[in-house]
Design a protein around this motif. Structure first.
Motif, PDB file in Angstrom:
ATOM      1  N   ASP A  57       0.789  -1.061   0.077  1.00  0.00           N
ATOM      2  CA  ASP A  57       0.007  -0.105  -0.093  1.00  0.00           C
ATOM      3  C   ASP A  57       1.022   1.288  -0.176  1.00  0.00           C
ATOM      4  O   ASP A  57       1.974   1.402   0.536  1.00  0.00           O
ATOM      5  N   VAL A  58       0.413   2.308  -0.485  1.00  0.00           N
ATOM      6  CA  VAL A  58       1.097   3.577  -0.637  1.00  0.00           C
ATOM      7  C   VAL A  58       0.226   4.822  -0.335  1.00  0.00           C
ATOM      8  O   VAL A  58      -1.079   4.617  -0.910  1.00  0.00           O
ATOM      9  N   GLN A  59       0.408   5.818   0.434  1.00  0.00           N
ATOM     10  CA  GLN A  59      -0.447   6.734   1.068  1.00  0.00           C
ATOM     11  C   GLN A  59       0.395   8.074   1.051  1.00  0.00           C
ATOM     12  O   GLN A  59       1.229   8.059   1.650  1.00  0.00           O
ATOM     13  N   ASN A  60      -0.012   8.886   0.316  1.00  0.00           N
ATOM     14  CA  ASN A  60       0.513  10.449   0.204  1.00  0.00           C
ATOM     15  C   ASN A  60       0.081  11.077   1.277  1.00  0.00           C
ATOM     16  O   ASN A  60      -1.138  11.161   1.453  1.00  0.00           O
ATOM     17  N   LEU A  61       0.844  11.570   2.303  1.00  0.00           N
ATOM     18  CA  LEU A  61       0.233  12.318   3.566  1.00  0.00           C
ATOM     19  C   LEU A  61       0.790  13.766   3.164  1.00  0.00           C
ATOM     20  O   LEU A  61       1.175  14.181   1.917  1.00  0.00           O
ATOM     21  N   LYS A  62       0.646  14.728   3.823  1.00  0.00           N
ATOM     22  CA  LYS A  62       0.777  15.948   3.763  1.00  0.00           C
ATOM     23  C   LYS A  62       2.218  16.536   3.244  1.00  0.00           C
ATOM     24  O   LYS A  62       2.678  16.988   2.179  1.00  0.00           O
ATOM     25  N   ASP A  63       3.080  15.839   4.160  1.00  0.00           N
ATOM     26  CA  ASP A  63       4.405  16.118   3.702  1.00  0.00           C
ATOM     27  C   ASP A  63       5.633  14.874   3.477  1.00  0.00           C
ATOM     28  O   ASP A  63       6.627  14.799   3.477  1.00  0.00           O
ATOM     29  N   LYS A  64       4.707  13.700   3.585  1.00  0.00           N
ATOM     30  CA  LYS A  64       5.596  12.569   3.452  1.00  0.00           C
ATOM     31  C   LYS A  64       4.855  11.271   2.792  1.00  0.00           C
ATOM     32  O   LYS A  64       3.429  11.300   2.623  1.00  0.00           O
ATOM     33  N   THR A  65       5.455  10.439   2.288  1.00  0.00           N
ATOM     34  CA  THR A  65       4.633   9.061   1.822  1.00  0.00           C
ATOM     35  C   THR A  65       4.918   7.920   2.695  1.00  0.00           C
ATOM     36  O   THR A  65       5.959   7.775   3.250  1.00  0.00           O
ATOM     37  N   ARG A  66       3.785   7.326   2.882  1.00  0.00           N
ATOM     38  CA  ARG A  66       3.847   6.010   3.963  1.00  0.00           C
ATOM     39  C   ARG A  66       3.709   4.858   3.064  1.00  0.00           C
ATOM     40  O   ARG A  66       2.775   4.761   1.853  1.00  0.00           O
ATOM     41  N   ILE A  67       4.687   3.984   2.987  1.00  0.00           N
ATOM     42  CA  ILE A  67       4.660   2.806   2.116  1.00  0.00           C
ATOM     43  C   ILE A  67       4.466   1.415   3.152  1.00  0.00           C
ATOM     44  O   ILE A  67       5.481   1.362   3.916  1.00  0.00           O
ATOM     45  N   GLU A  68       3.707   0.780   2.645  1.00  0.00           N
ATOM     46  CA  GLU A  68       3.519  -0.437   3.622  1.00  0.00           C
ATOM     47  C   GLU A  68       4.136  -1.891   2.839  1.00  0.00           C
ATOM     48  O   GLU A  68       3.807  -1.724   1.615  1.00  0.00           O
ATOM     49  N   VAL A  69       4.906  -2.492   3.404  1.00  0.00           N
ATOM     50  CA  VAL A  69       5.735  -3.416   2.900  1.00  0.00           C
ATOM     51  C   VAL A  69       5.701  -4.670   3.261  1.00  0.00           C
ATOM     52  O   VAL A  69       5.808  -4.845   4.587  1.00  0.00           O
ATOM     53  N   VAL A  70       5.417  -5.711   2.585  1.00  0.00           N
ATOM     54  CA  VAL A  70       5.335  -7.277   2.822  1.00  0.00           C
ATOM     55  C   VAL A  70       6.797  -7.471   2.841  1.00  0.00           C
ATOM     56  O   VAL A  70       7.494  -7.613   1.381  1.00  0.00           O
ATOM     57  N   ASN A  71       7.613  -7.743   3.656  1.00  0.00           N
ATOM     58  CA  ASN A  71       8.876  -7.982   4.097  1.00  0.00           C
ATOM     59  C   ASN A  71       9.433  -9.489   3.316  1.00  0.00           C
ATOM     60  O   ASN A  71       8.810 -10.333   3.536  1.00  0.00           O
ATOM     61  N   LEU A  72      10.214  -9.301   2.436  1.00  0.00           N
ATOM     62  CA  LEU A  72      11.102 -10.583   1.766  1.00  0.00           C
ATOM     63  C   LEU A  72      12.440 -10.445   2.298  1.00  0.00           C
ATOM     64  O   LEU A  72      13.113  -9.237   2.276  1.00  0.00           O
ATOM     65  N   PRO A  73      13.310 -11.534   2.593  1.00  0.00           N
ATOM     66  CA  PRO A  73      14.521 -11.470   2.746  1.00  0.00           C
ATOM     67  C   PRO A  73      15.282 -10.817   1.535  1.00  0.00           C
ATOM     68  O   PRO A  73      14.789 -11.082   0.310  1.00  0.00           O
ATOM     69  N   ILE A  74      16.293 -10.012   1.761  1.00  0.00           N
ATOM     70  CA  ILE A  74      17.348  -9.597   0.556  1.00  0.00           C
ATOM     71  C   ILE A  74      18.569 -10.120   0.671  1.00  0.00           C
ATOM     72  O   ILE A  74      18.898 -10.700   1.619  1.00  0.00           O
ATOM     73  N   SER A  75      19.162 -10.097  -0.575  1.00  0.00           N
ATOM     74  CA  SER A  75      20.590 -10.779  -1.048  1.00  0.00           C
ATOM     75  C   SER A  75      21.450  -9.477  -0.511  1.00  0.00           C
ATOM     76  O   SER A  75      21.128  -8.487  -0.321  1.00  0.00           O
ATOM     77  N   ALA A  76      22.747  -9.947  -0.752  1.00  0.00           N
ATOM     78  CA  ALA A  76      23.665  -8.943  -0.534  1.00  0.00           C
ATOM     79  C   ALA A  76      23.621  -7.882  -1.552  1.00  0.00           C
ATOM     80  O   ALA A  76      24.120  -6.680  -1.068  1.00  0.00           O
ATOM     81  N   SER A  77      23.152  -8.092  -2.587  1.00  0.00           N
ATOM     82  CA  SER A  77      22.943  -6.698  -3.583  1.00  0.00           C
ATOM     83  C   SER A  77      21.726  -6.156  -3.494  1.00  0.00           C
ATOM     84  O   SER A  77      21.245  -5.112  -4.073  1.00  0.00           O
ATOM     85  N   GLY A  78      20.999  -6.515  -2.116  1.00  0.00           N
ATOM     86  CA  GLY A  78      19.675  -5.572  -1.747  1.00  0.00           C
ATOM     87  C   GLY A  78      18.485  -5.940  -2.583  1.00  0.00           C
ATOM     88  O   GLY A  78      17.384  -5.521  -2.402  1.00  0.00           O
ATOM     89  N   SER A 103      13.408  -2.057  -2.165  1.00  0.00           N
ATOM     90  CA  SER A 103      14.282  -2.135  -1.275  1.00  0.00           C
ATOM     91  C   SER A 103      14.469  -0.691  -0.560  1.00  0.00           C
ATOM     92  O   SER A 103      14.678   0.337  -1.428  1.00  0.00           O
ATOM     93  N   LEU A 104      14.526  -0.512   0.740  1.00  0.00           N
ATOM     94  CA  LEU A 104      14.747   0.550   1.409  1.00  0.00           C
ATOM     95  C   LEU A 104      16.026   0.834   2.280  1.00  0.00           C
ATOM     96  O   LEU A 104      16.588  -0.223   2.916  1.00  0.00           O
ATOM     97  N   ILE A 105      16.527   1.879   2.530  1.00  0.00           N
ATOM     98  CA  ILE A 105      17.643   2.235   3.528  1.00  0.00           C
ATOM     99  C   ILE A 105      17.161   3.347   4.499  1.00  0.00           C
ATOM    100  O   ILE A 105      16.595   4.375   3.845  1.00  0.00           O
ATOM    101  N   GLY A 106      17.377   3.182   5.765  1.00  0.00           N
ATOM    102  CA  GLY A 106      16.791   4.157   6.662  1.00  0.00           C
ATOM    103  C   GLY A 106      17.148   3.590   8.155  1.00  0.00           C
ATOM    104  O   GLY A 106      18.016   2.831   8.279  1.00  0.00           O
TER     105      GLY A 106
END
Length: 184
Positions: free
Chosen positions: A60-81, A113-116
């Motif tokens: 899901d993606v929702q645009n809020l007033k000054d940011k965007t909310r992304i709901e992610v169904v997590n999957l394992p990531i590789s070394a390349s992300g 893939s996200l970093i934060g």
């Protein structure tokens, strides 16, 4: 002698090209040696503030007033992300990115893939079910695409090399193939 050198040159060039294809995108790089890339480790870590690199499928993606909310169904990531689409989902999380993100670009079902940094938890719903989402404040993200290709194996031509009258049969023998899905 030349065919042997050509084979080695082909192997070296292939290895270089394959390693270039599997490197981590620049926007997902981090100097932090303790970056968390596993969802379960993130959930069990009680420190609170952690640098994260996670990925999965956009739910899901929702645009809020000054940011965007992304709901992610997590999957394992590789070394390349890259999210590993052959693995089972491990849970869900929410990522916030600053500013507007087009919901068409970040459409439901895309791989991301996200970093934060870890930023607590928030209550929400998945359908009618109450869900406790872990939250990430994302600095950057990378969208992936899934490409399918068909690999055809002509087993007869490997087993019976083309010789004389039987060339036609070897060329048009039994073919088997499989569909390969790659995240790119």
């Amino acid at each position: 002698m030349i065919p042997r050198i050509s084979r080695w040159l082909l192997v070296i060039i292939s290895a270089v090209l394959l390693s270039a294809c599997s490197s981590l995108p620049d926007n997902l790089q981090s100097d932090n040696p303790n970056i968390i890339t596993d969802y379960q480790v993130w959930q069990s870590n009680s420190d609170g503030q952690n640098e994260l690199r996670l990925g999965g499928l956009i739910a899901d993606v929702q645009n809020l007033k000054d940011k965007t909310r992304i709901e992610v169904v997590n999957l394992p990531i590789s070394a390349s992300g890259k999210p590993d689409i052959s693995q089972e989902p491990q849970g869900r999380f929410v990522a916030y990115i600053d500013g507007f993100a087009d919901p068409v670009t970040l459409s439901q079902g895309r791989l991301i893939s996200l970093i934060g940094d870890s930023s607590g938890r928030e209550q929400g719903k998945v359908g009618e079910f109450q869900y406790d989402f872990p939250v990430m404040n994302a600095r950057a993200y990378h969208l992936w695409r899934v490409e399918e290709r068909v690999i055809i194996h002509d087993f007869d031509s490997y087993l019976y090399p083309c010789r004389g009258l039987y060339c036609r049969d070897a060329r048009y023998g039994t073919r088997q193939g499989k569909v390969i899905q790659e995240v790119k």
